[in-house]
Design a protein around this motif. Structure first.
Motif, PDB file in Angstrom:
ATOM      1  N   VAL A   1      -3.706  11.381  -5.775  1.00  0.00           N
ATOM      2  CA  VAL A   1      -4.717  10.510  -5.156  1.00  0.00           C
ATOM      3  C   VAL A   1      -4.199   9.917  -3.859  1.00  0.00           C
ATOM      4  O   VAL A   1      -3.038   9.492  -3.756  1.00  0.00           O
ATOM      5  N   ASP A   2      -5.081   9.895  -2.871  1.00  0.00           N
ATOM      6  CA  ASP A   2      -4.856   9.192  -1.602  1.00  0.00           C
ATOM      7  C   ASP A   2      -5.985   8.181  -1.456  1.00  0.00           C
ATOM      8  O   ASP A   2      -7.094   8.537  -1.085  1.00  0.00           O
ATOM      9  N   PHE A   3      -5.712   6.929  -1.803  1.00  0.00           N
ATOM     10  CA  PHE A   3      -6.744   5.901  -1.703  1.00  0.00           C
ATOM     11  C   PHE A   3      -6.991   5.558  -0.232  1.00  0.00           C
ATOM     12  O   PHE A   3      -6.112   5.048   0.448  1.00  0.00           O
ATOM     13  N   HIS A   4      -8.208   5.803   0.229  1.00  0.00           N
ATOM     14  CA  HIS A   4      -8.583   5.441   1.599  1.00  0.00           C
ATOM     15  C   HIS A   4      -8.948   3.969   1.703  1.00  0.00           C
ATOM     16  O   HIS A   4      -8.880   3.383   2.781  1.00  0.00           O
ATOM     17  N   SER A   5      -9.377   3.390   0.597  1.00  0.00           N
ATOM     18  CA  SER A   5      -9.688   1.968   0.550  1.00  0.00           C
ATOM     19  C   SER A   5      -9.110   1.395  -0.729  1.00  0.00           C
ATOM     20  O   SER A   5      -9.251   1.996  -1.800  1.00  0.00           O
ATOM     21  N   LEU A   6      -8.441   0.239  -0.608  1.00  0.00           N
ATOM     22  CA  LEU A   6      -7.857  -0.453  -1.752  1.00  0.00           C
ATOM     23  C   LEU A   6      -8.182  -1.930  -1.650  1.00  0.00           C
ATOM     24  O   LEU A   6      -8.249  -2.483  -0.544  1.00  0.00           O
ATOM     25  N   ALA A   7      -8.342  -2.579  -2.792  1.00  0.00           N
ATOM     26  CA  ALA A   7      -8.513  -4.034  -2.825  1.00  0.00           C
ATOM     27  C   ALA A   7      -7.903  -4.561  -4.111  1.00  0.00           C
ATOM     28  O   ALA A   7      -7.922  -3.881  -5.146  1.00  0.00           O
ATOM     29  N   THR A   8      -7.337  -5.773  -4.052  1.00  0.00           N
ATOM     30  CA  THR A   8      -6.775  -6.401  -5.237  1.00  0.00           C
ATOM     31  C   THR A   8      -6.923  -7.908  -5.135  1.00  0.00           C
ATOM     32  O   THR A   8      -6.958  -8.466  -4.033  1.00  0.00           O
ATOM     33  N   ASP A   9      -7.004  -8.558  -6.297  1.00  0.00           N
ATOM     34  CA  ASP A   9      -6.988 -10.014  -6.351  1.00  0.00           C
ATOM     35  C   ASP A   9      -5.687 -10.514  -6.979  1.00  0.00           C
ATOM     36  O   ASP A   9      -5.553 -11.682  -7.311  1.00  0.00           O
ATOM     37  N   GLY A  10      -4.728  -9.602  -7.126  1.00  0.00           N
ATOM     38  CA  GLY A  10      -3.464  -9.935  -7.756  1.00  0.00           C
ATOM     39  C   GLY A  10      -3.382  -9.448  -9.182  1.00  0.00           C
ATOM     40  O   GLY A  10      -2.292  -9.289  -9.730  1.00  0.00           O
TER      41      GLY A  10
ATOM     42  N   PHE B   1     -10.808   3.702  -3.662  1.00  0.00           N
ATOM     43  CA  PHE B   1     -11.667   4.863  -3.412  1.00  0.00           C
ATOM     44  C   PHE B   1     -10.814   5.913  -2.715  1.00  0.00           C
ATOM     45  O   PHE B   1     -10.175   5.626  -1.695  1.00  0.00           O
ATOM     46  N   ASP B   2     -10.801   7.122  -3.271  1.00  0.00           N
ATOM     47  CA  ASP B   2      -9.921   8.163  -2.749  1.00  0.00           C
ATOM     48  C   ASP B   2     -10.610   9.161  -1.836  1.00  0.00           C
ATOM     49  O   ASP B   2     -10.003  10.155  -1.435  1.00  0.00           O
ATOM     50  N   GLY B   3     -11.872   8.916  -1.512  1.00  0.00           N
ATOM     51  CA  GLY B   3     -12.583   9.819  -0.616  1.00  0.00           C
ATOM     52  C   GLY B   3     -13.171  11.027  -1.306  1.00  0.00           C
ATOM     53  O   GLY B   3     -13.834  11.841  -0.670  1.00  0.00           O
ATOM     54  N   VAL B   4     -12.927  11.170  -2.628  1.00  0.00           N
ATOM     55  CA  VAL B   4     -13.379  12.367  -3.338  1.00  0.00           C
ATOM     56  C   VAL B   4     -14.157  12.019  -4.607  1.00  0.00           C
ATOM     57  O   VAL B   4     -15.306  12.425  -4.777  1.00  0.00           O
ATOM     58  N   SER B   5     -13.521  11.264  -5.501  1.00  0.00           N
ATOM     59  CA  SER B   5     -14.057  11.133  -6.860  1.00  0.00           C
ATOM     60  C   SER B   5     -14.629   9.758  -7.173  1.00  0.00           C
ATOM     61  O   SER B   5     -14.753   9.389  -8.340  1.00  0.00           O
ATOM     62  N   GLY B   6     -14.990   8.983  -6.189  1.00  0.00           N
ATOM     63  CA  GLY B   6     -15.619   7.702  -6.439  1.00  0.00           C
ATOM     64  C   GLY B   6     -14.636   6.573  -6.652  1.00  0.00           C
ATOM     65  O   GLY B   6     -13.451   6.657  -6.311  1.00  0.00           O
ATOM     66  N   VAL B   7     -15.122   5.490  -7.235  1.00  0.00           N
ATOM     67  CA  VAL B   7     -14.344   4.264  -7.402  1.00  0.00           C
ATOM     68  C   VAL B   7     -13.471   4.369  -8.649  1.00  0.00           C
ATOM     69  O   VAL B   7     -13.902   4.856  -9.693  1.00  0.00           O
ATOM     70  N   LYS B   8     -12.221   3.904  -8.530  1.00  0.00           N
ATOM     71  CA  LYS B   8     -11.318   3.785  -9.669  1.00  0.00           C
ATOM     72  C   LYS B   8     -10.864   2.335  -9.769  1.00  0.00           C
ATOM     73  O   LYS B   8     -10.732   1.654  -8.747  1.00  0.00           O
ATOM     74  N   SER B   9     -10.594   1.878 -10.990  1.00  0.00           N
ATOM     75  CA  SER B   9     -10.143   0.505 -11.182  1.00  0.00           C
ATOM     76  C   SER B   9      -8.972   0.457 -12.150  1.00  0.00           C
ATOM     77  O   SER B   9      -8.822   1.326 -13.022  1.00  0.00           O
ATOM     78  N   SER B  10      -8.144  -0.574 -11.989  1.00  0.00           N
ATOM     79  CA  SER B  10      -6.980  -0.772 -12.849  1.00  0.00           C
ATOM     80  C   SER B  10      -6.841  -2.250 -13.173  1.00  0.00           C
ATOM     81  O   SER B  10      -7.014  -3.100 -12.301  1.00  0.00           O
ATOM     82  N   LYS B  11      -6.516  -2.543 -14.406  1.00  0.00           N
ATOM     83  CA  LYS B  11      -6.301  -3.917 -14.857  1.00  0.00           C
ATOM     84  C   LYS B  11      -4.822  -4.224 -15.079  1.00  0.00           C
ATOM     85  O   LYS B  11      -4.476  -5.335 -15.485  1.00  0.00           O
TER      86      LYS B  11
END
Length: 280
Positions: free
Chosen positions: A144-153, A159-169
């Motif tokens: 994966v190459d995330f083109h957009s990343l965001a975190t609140d800590g 979003f990797d430009g291919v397969s949609g949104v991914k999330s991690s807890k």
């Protein structure tokens, strides 16, 4: 980058230093009646020009000592109060994605290995706990190459430009697939996930699994979040702010910027590869 120094940047005075504060005061003196959403005007915001142009700016972050960091095609750079740019650490990786909770030295990045790296391509998710001086492999290396990343800590969305949104807890150790959206920019606030898409701003309350239209938002191309604050830049180069997507206020005209980060409701930073703009 022949004029940049590989060293740690000195802390900035009042986050961005005396030079940028002076610029802000001059610009904000005209900011009287342009705060209400829907008004056509907003003052032009002068920026602090970089001493050395950054190479393909991909993301911004404000670290624990208030320094603004920029993820670029050739690694991570700290921006000094007079526009000097100083490389952070030894990595020359192409940081296509960069995220961190404002005021923290914990950073997440993604992209491609630089000329001096033997890492997998793409990098997947990498983590730094020292403000970007060193990095460790996290997950999804070679995948994966995330083109957009965001975190609140705590939560990460990408979003990797291919397969949609991914999330991690769990700070990127494991991931769940979310909505199959084409996303230009992502943000997290206290209430959920925000995504800039071709159909406008969208909102998710379930970690990116589903999204709905965020009504009343301007036509944004970039978005960033911190706590309950959202900052965005629209297709005409105007910067806006909102609390949780309500009552958008037009703040300033910064033009066609390439990256945006929110420090709080009262503070954000936008940049091109040549200039930094402080927004209030």
């Amino acid at each position: 980058m022949p004029n940049s120094r590989r060293a740690r940047a000195s802390p900035l005075v009042g986050v961005v230093g005396a030079t940028l504060i002076a610029v802000l005061l001059a610009a904000c003196s005209t900011q009287v009646s342009d705060d209400q959403a829907g008004q056509s005007g907003a003052p032009s915001m002068p920026g602090v020009e970089f001493a050395t142009e950054l190479d393909h700016l991909h993301g911004l972050h404000v670290n624990a000592d208030g320094t603004v960091l920029a993820g670029t095609h050739r690694g991570l750079f700290a921006i000094g109060d007079s526009g000097d740019t100083v490389q952070v650490g030894d990595s020359d990786d192409d940081l296509m994605g960069l995220a961190g909770a404002t005021g923290s030295d914990t950073l997440f990045s993604s992209g491609h290995p630089g000329p001096s790296s033997s890492a997998a391509n793409p990098l997947g998710l990498r983590t730094s706990n020292d403000g970007g001086r060193t990095w460790t492999d996290g997950s999804l290396a070679g995948k994966v190459d995330f083109h957009s990343l965001a975190t609140d800590g705590n939560t990460l969305v990408g979003f990797d430009g291919v397969s949609g949104v991914k999330s991690s807890k769990d700070e990127g150790r494991s991931w769940e697939s979310g909505a199959a959206l084409e996303v230009a920019s992502l943000a997290l606030t206290d209430t959920g996930t925000w995504a800039v898409t071709s159909s406008g701003l969208q909102y998710s309350s379930n970690d990116g699994r589903t999204f709905t239209d965020a009504t009343g938002a301007p036509s944004l191309v970039l978005i960033a979040g911190a706590s309950d604050a959202l900052w965005g830049v629209d297709q005409d180069g105007f910067a806006w702010r909102s609390r949780e997507g309500k009552d958008w206020e037009k703040r300033a005209n910064v033009g066609a910027v390439e990256a945006l980060t929110a420090a709080s409701y009262d503070s954000a930073y936008a940049a091109t590869s040549q200039s930094l703009y402080a927004l209030h």
